[in-house]
Design a protein around this motif. Structure first.
Motif, PDB file in Angstrom:
ATOM      1  N   MET A 185      -3.825 -13.969   4.361  1.00 26.41           N
ATOM      2  CA  MET A 185      -3.588 -13.652   5.478  1.00 26.41           C
ATOM      3  C   MET A 185      -4.707 -14.130   6.471  1.00 26.41           C
ATOM      4  N   ARG A 230     -12.627  -2.415   2.623  1.00 28.42           N
ATOM      5  CA  ARG A 230     -11.136  -2.243   2.786  1.00 28.42           C
ATOM      6  C   ARG A 230     -10.385  -3.606   2.118  1.00 28.42           C
ATOM      7  N   GLU A 281       0.924  -1.458   0.029  1.00 33.57           N
ATOM      8  CA  GLU A 281      -0.070  -0.147   0.078  1.00 33.57           C
ATOM      9  C   GLU A 281       0.779   1.375   0.056  1.00 33.57           C
ATOM     10  N   ARG A 292      -7.428  -1.482  17.498  1.00 35.17           N
ATOM     11  CA  ARG A 292      -5.960  -1.281  17.771  1.00 35.17           C
ATOM     12  C   ARG A 292      -5.177   0.122  17.893  1.00 35.17           C
TER      13      ARG A 292
HETATM   14  C1  PEP Z   1      -1.724  -7.351  10.628  1.00 37.23           C
HETATM   15  O1  PEP Z   1      -2.769  -7.206  10.617  1.00 37.23           O
HETATM   16  O2  PEP Z   1      -1.157  -8.340  11.572  1.00 37.23           O
HETATM   17  C2  PEP Z   1      -0.937  -7.015   9.731  1.00 37.23           C
HETATM   18  C3  PEP Z   1       0.514  -7.560   9.334  1.00 37.23           C
HETATM   19  O3  PEP Z   1      -1.359  -6.370   8.488  1.00 37.23           O
HETATM   20  P1  PEP Z   1      -1.387  -4.683   8.789  1.00 37.23           P
HETATM   21  O4  PEP Z   1      -0.551  -4.338  10.167  1.00 37.23           O
HETATM   22  O5  PEP Z   1      -0.775  -3.944   7.680  1.00 37.23           O
HETATM   23  O6  PEP Z   1      -2.705  -4.385   8.991  1.00 37.23           O
END
Ligand code: PEP
Ligand code: MG
Length: 571
Positions: free
Chosen positions: A429, A358, A298, A465
């Motif tokens: 992922m 997203r 990105e 987060r």
């Molecule tokens: C994650 O979500 O752990 C990850 C590696 O992706 P990002 O931090 O880019 O969301």
């Protein structure tokens, strides 16, 4: 003893006299100019002087620190020639008869505010580029001599509100033992520079400039994020030992640069690095990474006004696979949305961006954006060991659609005569709990999993987060998270596939023993964590940890898990 707490930006300990780097007074008054033409000339003269200075700094940085570190100054030179900025200043001088200083300050402030208000670290850094460059030009317009850090020739710790890239580029690591700043975060330019210069640093310590004066002895503890003011003899002795111990430890780690990662019982796991741009490769290579476990593409799309072309992307991906010389490179397709916005896509604001439109959701809808990236990746695959993974997969259907588009583009490219590797692994992922819980269903169709714990933890615990107030719930060692990791690893192995992790948890020294015990195959982390992790793994037995980790799954709390790991494996 007075201690100030900040963010540990670069490891190590420094003890020396402070030098407080003060900002010169740049008070700017509005004046009506009588002769706008000569005022514009004055502006151009200041721009030209700044360009000359920046070119010198750029060349010096390139020589001392390498081409990638010098790129920031190429960006600064571009700001100086940017017609959007320069024409706006010129307009204010000719149309509104403003003096050059005032006009420049107005325009720069407008751009800075615009970039700062973007909810994105990368864009915020663009604001600091403009601030740095405009300060230099204003200095020339006002005839102010700016303080030079380059002439410091005794052991010193720099104290500043913030250090601009031009400040940090002047630091000579022979004399500059460390620095501490009032503002900044782990990803601010000053923090990044401190890591590449390997100077201990603490940033964001809020009051360093208010509490410290030039000549005061200070200690910068870049391991704990502490600045100690006016230490006693005993404190100096204790920190001197800490500094020397750290230097010895680093020298030990450095011996592992070209070694394979092995565990005490002779097992092997792969230690890979996370990168955001090809510029990060130098650190990756210097720290002995065995591959790239996550290339966050990105960043190629950010800080610009339009989408990157297929050709531009192809060049970036090709550079990464080529420089990794056959080592695996896992490239993640575009993961935009949530905290990463692309203003030029003009997407509507959402109530819950982290749960919204997203990553793969956007790519499956905006097909041309996705297909362009897929073509660039496929073409780059001919130059090394490239693997592709899709972010934010929630359902098997999404994975199938993304893979089908990839294979369609591959067929078209091959039909057109382009070379494409036939052994590209296609993975996903695991960052949404649905995919961890049903990992067995996905494992049949993917080539690999990479667990994105940064998101997986936030979605599992329902704790944003980015939100400090709920950060107590963001618990990597919670048995719920460990159980999900186990499900993913077991499902992969039952189907003959491999499982990695590219969230921050993979480089965490408390998590590493647990993850090894759960059977994780690949750990992808920031480059500077690789050598300490390799060193830690030498002392850990995979077999013994398998039993230990399975016991951890049934403890009651994250605190108990952490305590057990610390007392058993981190004495
Ligand atoms: C994650 O979500 O752990 C990850 C590696 O992706 P990002 O931090 O880019 O969301
Ligand atoms: Mg993620």
């Amino acid at each position: 003893m007075q201690k100030l707490t900040g963010i540990a930006a670069s490891s190590g300990v420094a003890i020396a006299k402070a030098f407080v780097h003060e900002e010169p007074d740049m008070t700017i008054e509005l004046k009506e100019v009588q002769d706008p033409t000569s005022e514009v000339d004055r502006l151009y003269a200041a721009l030209a002087k700044s360009k000359d200075e920046l070119s010198v700094i750029k060349d010096k940085t390139e020589k001392d620190l390498g081409a990638d570190k010098a790129e920031i100054f190429a960006a600064h030179l571009l700001v100086l020639s940017d017609p959007e900025l320069v024409d706006a200043v010129k307009g204010k001088i000719t149309d509104e008869k403003q003096n050059a200083e005032y006009a420049l300050n107005e325009v720069a402030t407008m751009f800075i505010t615009m970039f700062e208000n973007m909810d994105n670290e990368y864009m915020k850094e663009r604001a600091s580029d403009i601030r740095d460059v405009s300060k230099r030009v204003l200095g020339h317009l006002l005839g102010i001599q700016t303080q030079s850090l380059a002439t410091i020739s005794e052991e010193t710790i720099i104290i500043a509100e913030d250090l601009t890239p031009s400040d940090t580029a002047q630091l000579n690591p022979v004399f500059i033992k460390g620095f501490a700043t009032d503002i900044g975060g782990r990803t601010s330019h000053s923090a990044i520079m401190s890591r590449s210069l390997e100077i201990p640093a603490v940033v964001g310590a809020k009051e360093v400039t208010a509490q410290i004066h030039t000549g005061m002895t200070v200690i910068v503890d870049g391991l704990e994020g502490l600045v100690i003011l006016d230490p006693t003899e005993d404190e100096i002795a204790a920190y001197t030992k800490k500094r020397d111990d750290f230097a010895k430890q680093k020298a030990e780690w450095a011996k592992l640069v070209n070694e394979q990662t092995t565990t005490k019982d002779g097992g092997h796991v792969e230690l890979a690095a996370n990168i955001g741009t090809p510029k990060d490769l130098e650190g990756v290579i210097n720290n002995g990474a065995e591959g790239i476990g996550l290339y966050r593409t990105e960043f190629l799309y950010m800080g610009r006004t339009e989408l990157p072309s297929e050709e531009e992307q192809f060049e970036a991906y090709k550079e990464v696979v080529e420089r990794m010389e056959g080592k695996p490179v896992v490239i993640r397709t575009l993961d935009i949305g949530g905290d990463k916005e692309l203003p030029y896509l003009d997407l509507p604001k959402e109530m819950n961006p982290f749960l919204g439109f997203r990553a793969i959701r956007l790519c499956l809808e905006e097909k041309e954006i996705f297909r362009t990236q897929l073509r660039a990746l496929l073409r780059a695959s001919a130059f090394g060991n490239l693997k592709i993974m899709f972010p934010m997969i929630a359902t098997l259907d999404e994975f199938r659609q993304a893979k089908a588009m990839l294979l369609e583009e591959k067929d078209k490219l091959v039909a057109d005569g382009s070379s494409v590797s036939d052994s590209i692994e296609i993975g996903m992922m695991v960052e949404i709990p649905s995919t961890a819980v049903a990992a067995d269903l996905f494992a049949k169709e993917v080539d690999f999993f990479s667990i994105g714990t940064n998101d997986l933890i936030q979605y599992t615990m329902a704790a944003d987060r980015m939100n400090e107030r709920v950060s107590y719930l963001y618990q990597p060692y919670h048995p719920a998270i460990l159980r999900l990791v186990k499900m993913v690893v077991d499902a992969a192995h039952n189907h003959g596939k491999w499982a990695g992790m590219c969230g921050e948890m993979a480089g965490d020294e408390v998590a590493i023993p647990l993850l090894l015990g759960l059977g994780l195959d690949e750990f992808s982390m920031s480059a500077t964590s690789i050598l300490p992790a390799r060193n830690q793994l030498l002392e850990l037995s995979k077999e013994e940890l398998a039993t230990f980790s399975s016991e951890m799954l049934s403890l009651d709390t994250a605190e108990e898990v952490e305590q057990r790991v610390r007392e058993t494996y981190m004495k």
